[in-house]
Design a protein around this motif. Structure first.
Motif, PDB file in Angstrom:
ATOM      1  N   LEU A 162       0.869  -1.183   0.000  1.00  0.00           N
ATOM      2  CA  LEU A 162       0.000   0.000   0.000  1.00  0.00           C
ATOM      3  C   LEU A 162       0.900   1.225   0.000  1.00  0.00           C
ATOM      4  O   LEU A 162       1.870   1.274   0.754  1.00  0.00           O
ATOM      5  N   SER A 163       0.581   2.218  -0.827  1.00  0.00           N
ATOM      6  CA  SER A 163       1.401   3.431  -0.893  1.00  0.00           C
ATOM      7  C   SER A 163       0.523   4.667  -0.924  1.00  0.00           C
ATOM      8  O   SER A 163      -0.539   4.671  -1.550  1.00  0.00           O
ATOM      9  N   ALA A 164       0.988   5.732  -0.256  1.00  0.00           N
ATOM     10  CA  ALA A 164       0.251   6.996  -0.225  1.00  0.00           C
ATOM     11  C   ALA A 164       1.227   8.156  -0.368  1.00  0.00           C
ATOM     12  O   ALA A 164       2.361   8.096   0.129  1.00  0.00           O
ATOM     13  N   PRO A 165       0.813   9.236  -1.028  1.00  0.00           N
ATOM     14  CA  PRO A 165       1.704  10.370  -1.261  1.00  0.00           C
ATOM     15  C   PRO A 165       1.812  11.303  -0.063  1.00  0.00           C
ATOM     16  O   PRO A 165       0.898  11.415   0.744  1.00  0.00           O
ATOM     17  N   VAL A 166       2.952  11.982   0.017  1.00  0.00           N
ATOM     18  CA  VAL A 166       3.172  13.060   0.983  1.00  0.00           C
ATOM     19  C   VAL A 166       3.396  14.338   0.183  1.00  0.00           C
ATOM     20  O   VAL A 166       4.194  14.348  -0.763  1.00  0.00           O
ATOM     21  N   PHE A 167       2.684  15.402   0.550  1.00  0.00           N
ATOM     22  CA  PHE A 167       2.752  16.658  -0.188  1.00  0.00           C
ATOM     23  C   PHE A 167       3.379  17.758   0.657  1.00  0.00           C
ATOM     24  O   PHE A 167       3.341  17.713   1.886  1.00  0.00           O
ATOM     25  N   ASP A 168       3.918  18.787  -0.026  1.00  0.00           N
ATOM     26  CA  ASP A 168       4.470  19.932   0.686  1.00  0.00           C
ATOM     27  C   ASP A 168       3.485  21.098   0.666  1.00  0.00           C
ATOM     28  O   ASP A 168       2.332  20.958   0.244  1.00  0.00           O
ATOM     29  N   ALA A 169       3.933  22.253   1.121  1.00  0.00           N
ATOM     30  CA  ALA A 169       3.050  23.412   1.238  1.00  0.00           C
ATOM     31  C   ALA A 169       2.545  23.911  -0.107  1.00  0.00           C
ATOM     32  O   ALA A 169       1.504  24.578  -0.178  1.00  0.00           O
ATOM     33  N   LEU A 170       3.251  23.590  -1.180  1.00  0.00           N
ATOM     34  CA  LEU A 170       2.846  24.018  -2.512  1.00  0.00           C
ATOM     35  C   LEU A 170       2.019  22.961  -3.230  1.00  0.00           C
ATOM     36  O   LEU A 170       1.703  23.112  -4.411  1.00  0.00           O
ATOM     37  N   GLY A 171       1.689  21.883  -2.525  1.00  0.00           N
ATOM     38  CA  GLY A 171       0.877  20.835  -3.112  1.00  0.00           C
ATOM     39  C   GLY A 171       1.653  19.866  -3.982  1.00  0.00           C
ATOM     40  O   GLY A 171       1.067  19.076  -4.722  1.00  0.00           O
ATOM     41  N   ARG A 172       2.986  19.903  -3.895  1.00  0.00           N
ATOM     42  CA  ARG A 172       3.818  19.010  -4.695  1.00  0.00           C
ATOM     43  C   ARG A 172       4.101  17.723  -3.932  1.00  0.00           C
ATOM     44  O   ARG A 172       4.331  17.763  -2.720  1.00  0.00           O
ATOM     45  N   ILE A 173       4.117  16.602  -4.624  1.00  0.00           N
ATOM     46  CA  ILE A 173       4.475  15.344  -3.970  1.00  0.00           C
ATOM     47  C   ILE A 173       5.967  15.359  -3.674  1.00  0.00           C
ATOM     48  O   ILE A 173       6.797  15.644  -4.535  1.00  0.00           O
ATOM     49  N   VAL A 174       6.323  15.092  -2.428  1.00  0.00           N
ATOM     50  CA  VAL A 174       7.738  15.105  -2.014  1.00  0.00           C
ATOM     51  C   VAL A 174       8.207  13.737  -1.541  1.00  0.00           C
ATOM     52  O   VAL A 174       9.414  13.517  -1.400  1.00  0.00           O
ATOM     53  N   ALA A 175       7.278  12.823  -1.309  1.00  0.00           N
ATOM     54  CA  ALA A 175       7.657  11.487  -0.843  1.00  0.00           C
ATOM     55  C   ALA A 175       6.447  10.571  -0.970  1.00  0.00           C
ATOM     56  O   ALA A 175       5.318  11.021  -1.190  1.00  0.00           O
ATOM     57  N   VAL A 176       6.716   9.281  -0.807  1.00  0.00           N
ATOM     58  CA  VAL A 176       5.644   8.281  -0.770  1.00  0.00           C
ATOM     59  C   VAL A 176       5.902   7.372   0.422  1.00  0.00           C
ATOM     60  O   VAL A 176       7.031   6.878   0.610  1.00  0.00           O
ATOM     61  N   MET A 177       4.884   7.171   1.237  1.00  0.00           N
ATOM     62  CA  MET A 177       4.951   6.225   2.353  1.00  0.00           C
ATOM     63  C   MET A 177       4.331   4.911   1.889  1.00  0.00           C
ATOM     64  O   MET A 177       3.260   4.908   1.291  1.00  0.00           O
ATOM     65  N   THR A 178       5.023   3.807   2.179  1.00  0.00           N
ATOM     66  CA  THR A 178       4.570   2.500   1.722  1.00  0.00           C
ATOM     67  C   THR A 178       4.596   1.486   2.858  1.00  0.00           C
ATOM     68  O   THR A 178       5.510   1.489   3.683  1.00  0.00           O
ATOM     69  N   VAL A 179       3.586   0.623   2.877  1.00  0.00           N
ATOM     70  CA  VAL A 179       3.531  -0.513   3.797  1.00  0.00           C
ATOM     71  C   VAL A 179       3.582  -1.776   2.956  1.00  0.00           C
ATOM     72  O   VAL A 179       2.842  -1.903   1.974  1.00  0.00           O
ATOM     73  N   VAL A 180       4.468  -2.715   3.303  1.00  0.00           N
ATOM     74  CA  VAL A 180       4.574  -3.972   2.564  1.00  0.00           C
ATOM     75  C   VAL A 180       4.502  -5.141   3.538  1.00  0.00           C
ATOM     76  O   VAL A 180       4.925  -5.044   4.694  1.00  0.00           O
ATOM     77  N   GLY A 181       3.962  -6.251   3.047  1.00  0.00           N
ATOM     78  CA  GLY A 181       3.868  -7.432   3.885  1.00  0.00           C
ATOM     79  C   GLY A 181       3.527  -8.656   3.062  1.00  0.00           C
ATOM     80  O   GLY A 181       3.071  -8.533   1.916  1.00  0.00           O
ATOM     81  N   PRO A 182       3.722  -9.838   3.619  1.00  0.00           N
ATOM     82  CA  PRO A 182       3.389 -11.074   2.898  1.00  0.00           C
ATOM     83  C   PRO A 182       1.883 -11.185   2.697  1.00  0.00           C
ATOM     84  O   PRO A 182       1.103 -10.871   3.593  1.00  0.00           O
ATOM     85  N   SER A 183       1.489 -11.638   1.514  1.00  0.00           N
ATOM     86  CA  SER A 183       0.063 -11.723   1.181  1.00  0.00           C
ATOM     87  C   SER A 183      -0.710 -12.591   2.159  1.00  0.00           C
ATOM     88  O   SER A 183      -1.900 -12.367   2.401  1.00  0.00           O
ATOM     89  N   SER A 184      -0.037 -13.572   2.747  1.00  0.00           N
ATOM     90  CA  SER A 184      -0.706 -14.478   3.676  1.00  0.00           C
ATOM     91  C   SER A 184      -1.072 -13.811   4.996  1.00  0.00           C
ATOM     92  O   SER A 184      -1.940 -14.299   5.720  1.00  0.00           O
ATOM     93  N   MET A 185      -0.437 -12.663   5.293  1.00  0.00           N
ATOM     94  CA  MET A 185      -0.647 -12.015   6.592  1.00  0.00           C
ATOM     95  C   MET A 185      -1.111 -10.560   6.475  1.00  0.00           C
ATOM     96  O   MET A 185      -1.747 -10.037   7.387  1.00  0.00           O
TER      97      MET A 185
END
Length: 261
Positions: free
Chosen positions: A207-230
């Protein structure tokens, strides 16, 4: 014996500073400029009191008045302070605690990626605390069109910034995926995140979601990863909501939402 900080004169100075700060915040909210009456109404203060403070703010350069319209706006000193605050914001620093808190809440590996010279680049990792973990490495460069992180960058970055990498990976996509790409990117923008099942690695969801700055620009992406079984990487699941909240919190710390259009 009374503390010097409790004297009436000191309390008055503190109150004056609070009023001046409220006026500056109001000027920021009512950009690009506003009349005295509208400013006073917004603050719930007498116009005469607001006018008195405005004169002091103008003298110090924190406010200015247009001689043609008599409207008030933030001055050059306020702009200088604002730019200094923006310049001091470091997404890696701002995301450090939220990233570890997200890992603790989900007990899944979480990482932060920024856009580097070669594409989405991992700059911070919080691995899951358990025997089965999915961990990438700091410095790893992720594919643009074959990872949830890359697809979020592709959806929110200006096309000119992703064009070279996008063209390089696009030709390797099956024809049906090439045709579906514009619709997929539109869906990522609409959802404000993306989720994949085994796209980059078989048996690994993300799962990934964007991080924006004060000007509305994407500056990073936060991601969560895990095994499909869990790990249940569903866009409407609790993990997705926790990720949205964490990314929104970092965006807020980066000043996102403060800009007045």
């Amino acid at each position: 014996m009374s503390d010097a900080t409790d004297t009436p004169n000191t309390k008055q100075k503190v109150r004056s500073a609070e009023v001046a700060t409220d006026i500056l915040k109001a000027l920021a909210s009512l950009t690009p400029a506003t009349s005295l009456s509208r400013l006073a109404e917004h603050l719930g203060m007498p116009a005469s009191k607001v006018h008195r403070y405005l004169q002091a703010l103008i003298a110090s350069g924190f406010a200015e008045q247009n001689p043609a319209t008599n409207h008030y706006a933030l001055g050059r000193e306020a702009l200088r302070v604002g730019l200094a605050a923006l310049g001091s914001m470091d997404v890696l620093k701002q995301a450090a605690l939220p990233l570890s808190q997200l890992r603790d809440a989900l007990n899944e590996s979480c990482f932060l990626a920024v856009w580097g010279n070669q594409g989405p680049t991992v700059v911070s990792i919080e691995p899951a605390v358990r025997e089965v973990t999915v961990v990438t490495q700091v410095g790893s460069v992720l594919p643009l069109l074959h990872s949830s992180t890359g697809l979020v960058f592709c959806a929110f970055l200006p096309e000119r910034e992703t064009q070279a990498l996008r063209d390089a990976e696009y030709s390797a996509l099956p024809a049906r995926e090439q045709q579906a790409l514009p619709r997929l990117l539109a869906q990522v923008r609409a959802a404000g995140m993306h989720h994949v099942h085994g796209l980059l690695l078989p048996g690994v969801d993300a799962l990934s979601a964007p991080v924006f700055d004060a000007l509305g620009r994407i500056v990073a992406v936060m991601t969560v990863v895990g095994p499909s079984s869990m790990f249940h990487a569903e866009a409407d699941g609790p993990a997705a909501q926790a990720l949205r909240d964490a990314a929104a919190g970092v965006s807020w710390r980066m000043g996102h939402g403060l800009r007045q259009d």
